[in-house]
Every structure is written in C-alpha cells, then in structure tokens.
Design a protein around this motif. Structure first.
Motif, PDB file in Angstrom:
ATOM      1  N   ALA A  17      39.300  45.554  40.155  1.00  0.00           N
ATOM      2  CA  ALA A  17      38.442  44.663  39.366  1.00  0.00           C
ATOM      3  C   ALA A  17      39.227  43.631  38.552  1.00  0.00           C
ATOM      4  CB  ALA A  17      37.543  45.479  38.448  1.00  0.00           C
ATOM      5  N   THR A  45      39.330  39.758  39.114  1.00  0.00           N
ATOM      6  CA  THR A  45      39.478  39.524  40.546  1.00  0.00           C
ATOM      7  C   THR A  45      38.350  38.658  41.104  1.00  0.00           C
ATOM      8  OG1 THR A  45      40.708  41.567  40.788  1.00  0.00           O
ATOM      9  CG2 THR A  45      39.717  40.678  42.779  1.00  0.00           C
ATOM     10  N   THR A  46      37.130  38.848  40.622  1.00  0.00           N
ATOM     11  CA  THR A  46      36.014  38.044  41.138  1.00  0.00           C
ATOM     12  C   THR A  46      36.241  36.557  40.903  1.00  0.00           C
ATOM     13  OG1 THR A  46      34.773  38.386  39.088  1.00  0.00           O
ATOM     14  CG2 THR A  46      34.264  39.852  40.939  1.00  0.00           C
ATOM     15  N   GLU A  47      36.912  36.213  39.808  1.00  0.00           N
ATOM     16  CA  GLU A  47      37.212  34.799  39.555  1.00  0.00           C
ATOM     17  C   GLU A  47      38.275  34.273  40.503  1.00  0.00           C
ATOM     18  OE1 GLU A  47      37.487  33.604  35.493  1.00  0.00           O
ATOM     19  OE2 GLU A  47      35.861  34.949  34.901  1.00  0.00           O
ATOM     20  N   TRP A  52      38.662  35.401  43.596  1.00  0.00           N
ATOM     21  CA  TRP A  52      37.957  35.222  44.872  1.00  0.00           C
ATOM     22  C   TRP A  52      37.151  33.929  44.876  1.00  0.00           C
ATOM     23  CZ3 TRP A  52      35.600  40.805  44.761  1.00  0.00           C
ATOM     24  CH2 TRP A  52      36.565  41.728  45.160  1.00  0.00           C
ATOM     25  N   LYS A  53      36.456  33.670  43.777  1.00  0.00           N
ATOM     26  CA  LYS A  53      35.597  32.474  43.718  1.00  0.00           C
ATOM     27  C   LYS A  53      36.413  31.183  43.879  1.00  0.00           C
ATOM     28  CE  LYS A  53      32.135  30.228  40.882  1.00  0.00           C
ATOM     29  NZ  LYS A  53      31.349  30.275  39.643  1.00  0.00           N
ATOM     30  N   VAL A  62      33.010  37.495  49.615  1.00  0.00           N
ATOM     31  CA  VAL A  62      33.109  38.942  49.476  1.00  0.00           C
ATOM     32  C   VAL A  62      31.985  39.597  50.263  1.00  0.00           C
ATOM     33  CG1 VAL A  62      33.172  40.860  47.854  1.00  0.00           C
ATOM     34  CG2 VAL A  62      34.117  38.651  47.190  1.00  0.00           C
TER      35      VAL A  62
END
Length: 80
Positions: free
Chosen positions: A25, A67-69, A71-72, A78
């Motif tokens: 995360a 991590t989501t940032e 990926w974006k 995802v």
C-alpha cells in the motif's frame, strides 16, 4: 513516463509492470524513485524542493509514498 507493457523489458534499475502491481500500500522513497526511474538521492532532492510527482507521507522519521498514487501517475491500470 508510462508503465511498461506486459512482456516488455524494463530499463535497468527501473520497475516493470509486474513489480509495480506487486507493491504494498505504501513504499519508501527509494522504491518510489525506482518506479520513476530515478535514484534515491534525486528522489529526496525532489521531495525537499516540493517537486516530487506524487504526495508523500511523513511518518515520524521516515517518508512513505502511497502506491495508488504511483500507479495513477504512471498510467498503470490496476486489475480489479
């Protein structure tokens, strides 16, 4: 910088799509820098100057990166 396509070889030191998708995360600055294809020192320099491409989370004496940032901004879709 876009994420590597499936089956494409990542540049030396940079992360491929499979490794990006396997991240937890939050990651440390060194790992986030690798995702962008930059070294640890450059990543910290960008953070200090307020120019790191994603939000960072100062937690005590450490800095974490969501991590989501990553990926974006890297354009990673995802699977969900």
């Amino acid at each position: 910088m876009a994420a590597q396509e499936a089956g494409e070889q990542a540049p030396c030191g940079a992360m491929g799509l499979e490794e990006l998708l396997a991240l937890p995360a939050t990651v440390n600055v060194t790992t986030a820098g690798r995702a962008f294809g930059i070294g640890r020192d450059k990543a910290y320099e960008l953070i200090r100057s307020g120019r790191f491409p994603v939000r960072t989370l100062p937690l005590g004496g450490t800095i974490r990166v969501p991590t989501t940032e990553l990926w974006k901004i890297l354009g990673v879709d995802v699977p969900g």
